[in-house]
Write a protein that holds these residues in place. Structure first.
Motif, PDB file in Angstrom:
ATOM      1  N   GLU A   4       0.797  -1.225   0.000  1.00 55.49           N
ATOM      2  CA  GLU A   4       0.000   0.000   0.000  1.00 55.49           C
ATOM      3  C   GLU A   4       0.837   1.286   0.000  1.00 55.49           C
ATOM      4  O   GLU A   4       0.298   2.354  -0.214  1.00 55.49           O
ATOM      5  CB  GLU A   4      -0.904   0.023   1.243  1.00 55.49           C
ATOM      6  N   ASN A   5       2.157   1.163   0.225  1.00 55.29           N
ATOM      7  CA  ASN A   5       2.898   2.381   0.550  1.00 55.29           C
ATOM      8  C   ASN A   5       3.689   2.978  -0.614  1.00 55.29           C
ATOM      9  O   ASN A   5       4.740   3.556  -0.425  1.00 55.29           O
ATOM     10  CB  ASN A   5       3.864   2.098   1.695  1.00 55.29           C
ATOM     11  N   SER A   6       3.205   2.823  -1.824  1.00 52.50           N
ATOM     12  CA  SER A   6       3.997   3.346  -2.924  1.00 52.50           C
ATOM     13  C   SER A   6       3.898   4.871  -3.001  1.00 52.50           C
ATOM     14  O   SER A   6       2.945   5.476  -2.526  1.00 52.50           O
ATOM     15  CB  SER A   6       3.531   2.742  -4.231  1.00 52.50           C
ATOM     16  N   GLU A   7       4.900   5.460  -3.641  1.00 52.78           N
ATOM     17  CA  GLU A   7       4.909   6.914  -3.794  1.00 52.78           C
ATOM     18  C   GLU A   7       4.664   7.250  -5.247  1.00 52.78           C
ATOM     19  O   GLU A   7       5.017   6.484  -6.129  1.00 52.78           O
ATOM     20  CB  GLU A   7       6.280   7.457  -3.406  1.00 52.78           C
ATOM     21  N   SER A   8       4.118   8.445  -5.489  1.00 52.73           N
ATOM     22  CA  SER A   8       3.862   8.831  -6.869  1.00 52.73           C
ATOM     23  C   SER A   8       5.105   9.479  -7.467  1.00 52.73           C
ATOM     24  O   SER A   8       5.921  10.043  -6.749  1.00 52.73           O
ATOM     25  CB  SER A   8       2.693   9.804  -6.934  1.00 52.73           C
TER      26      SER A   8
END
Ligand code: FRU
Length: 431
Positions: free
Chosen positions: A49-53
């Motif tokens: 869930e912790n991806s960055e854009s």
């Protein structure tokens, strides 16, 4: 990829004996699609869930790299460039399609993307949808293929070319400069390709979009595949015949690539699926690997398949196409998160391929497990809709390609377009 005549500096050979002979399209049949099966080799891992854009201000979705005429990914003075559909991230995800703007991002290492700006000053259409970008190294200019789209609710679509931009690089970044000229490449003819009006009569979704440029590996012709539909005359959305997706192709008739002729589609899915989106090829060992993305909801009645990357292999452009892994399924979202990613783009890499995609509705669960369905998302309060949507690059996947079989072998860190492969997903992100 074969280099062919393009590597010798010859491009359009239309009309010569070496040109492609148009043939009737091969079919992705119902019997073939009935073999679609999620296995360990075709199912993506669940995305954390912790991806960055890669962008602070925009949702990003369909993405494509700048490539040369022969299809290799371009690095200019060490910089790699990708283009993405973008829209302000204060919009609810469903509203982004009507606001889509193509922006570019650049990187030295295939991740750590920096935001450039808009790809075009004054493109055609109310907004722009997916495409592909080719850099001619001799002319030092970009041929940017995209879809010029009219505003909601019609979303009429015309493949377009914007040419004239050149690239300036420096130690800190990349800038696209120069005036661009824009032309429409074609419109549906109503016989090989369904028009907007015919689609309205038929009552399901319409497409004439997503131009993807390639040079024919043997003849050197300039070609573009795209997403379209074949008119079948069916006006009943409950009739499988109404599900009439095809992968269309057009050929340049001048060296400037400003004039194009429609050829018959290379693949049709009549009775099977309504949408064969963002079609593209990978050439390997003399084979034509044709990839496309499609949705659960666009399969014809009586068939089912996931939101996924699908693929086919043939000896030549007009087939016969054999579905990869028997049914055509190459990368499926996992059952636990059936809408976690979308819009996969397969690119040659080493002996296999790397497929890039974006994070879609990651948090959504399968309705059979009692969770919210994709259709219900649009009725949630805006903040909750945005919470569920990724709108950034997903982890790319590396696959082995062996004849008509594929196998997912590695998951890359999110935002990693191409390897740098990382064997495990550590919390120490380099961004
Ligand atoms: C795939 C797609 C493309 C289209 C774009 C519109 O994700 O549907 O076919 O160009 O998204 O946003």
């Amino acid at each position: 990829a074969g280099v062919g005549l393009a590597g010798l500096g010859l491009s359009s050979v239309t009309g010569s004996a070496a040109a492609v002979e148009p043939r009737e399209a091969d079919q992705w049949t119902r019997a073939e699609a009935a073999n679609i099966e999620l296995t360990d080799d075709t199912t993506a891992p669940v995305i954390e869930e912790n991806s960055e854009s890669i962008s602070d201000d925009y949702w990003i979705w369909d993405t494509w790299p700048l490539r040369t005429r022969d299809g290799s990914i371009v690095k200019i003075n060490g910089w790699q460039i990708v283009f993405s559909l973008t829209a302000p991230d204060d919009l609810v995800p469903g509203a982004r399609h009507n606001e889509a703007t193509i922006r570019y991002f650049y990187s030295r290492n295939g991740h750590d993307w920096q935001e450039g700006g808009k790809a075009f000053d004054a493109p055609l259409g109310h907004h722009q949808w997916a495409g592909s970008a080719m850099y001619d190294q001799d002319e030092e200019q970009i041929y940017h293929f995209y879809t010029a789209v009219s505003s909601y609710p019609e979303f009429r679509q015309k493949p377009a070319l914007g040419k004239g931009a050149s690239i300036e690089t420096g130690p800190k970044g990349v800038e696209l400069v120069g005036e661009q000229e824009h032309v429409i490449m074609g419109t549906p003819d109503g016989e090989m390709y369904q028009t907007y009006e015919q689609s309205i009569e038929q009552g399901i979704v319409y497409a004439f979009r997503d131009p993807w440029y390639f040079t024919h590996p043997e003849t050197g012709e300039d070609l573009v595949v795209f997403e379209a539909n074949t008119p079948t005359g069916s006006r009943d959305p409950t009739n499988p015949e109404s599900f009439n997706g095809n992968i269309g192709v057009m050929r340049a008739t001048n060296d400037e690539l400003t004039e194009w002729e429609l050829l018959p589609p290379v693949l049709e899915a009549i009775g099977t699926n309504q949408q064969l989106e963002r079609p593209h090829y990978v050439f390997k060992d003399g084979k034509w690997y044709l990839f496309t993305i499609s949705h659960q909801f666009t399969f014809a009645p009586g068939l089912s398949g996931p939101d996924a990357l699908y693929g086919f292999v043939a000896d030549s452009m007009y087939g016969d196409y054999e579905p990869l892994n028997e049914g055509g399924l190459v990368i499926s979202n996992p059952d636990e998160a059936p809408f976690q990613a979308y819009s996969w783009l397969a690119m040659p890499h080493g002996d296999g391929i790397v497929a890039e995609s974006f994070e879609n509705f990651r948090g959504l669960d399968d309705t059979s497990r009692g969770a919210i369905s994709l259709d219900e998302v649009g009725y949630l309060p805006p903040e909750e809709q945005k919470e569920l949507f990724g709108g950034s690059l997903a982890p790319s996947l590396k696959l082995e390609l062996d004849g008509a079989e594929t196998r997912i072998v590695t998951e890359l860190q999110d935002g990693h377009f191409l390897p740098s492969i990382k064997s495990s997903r550590s919390p120490n992100r380099s961004r």
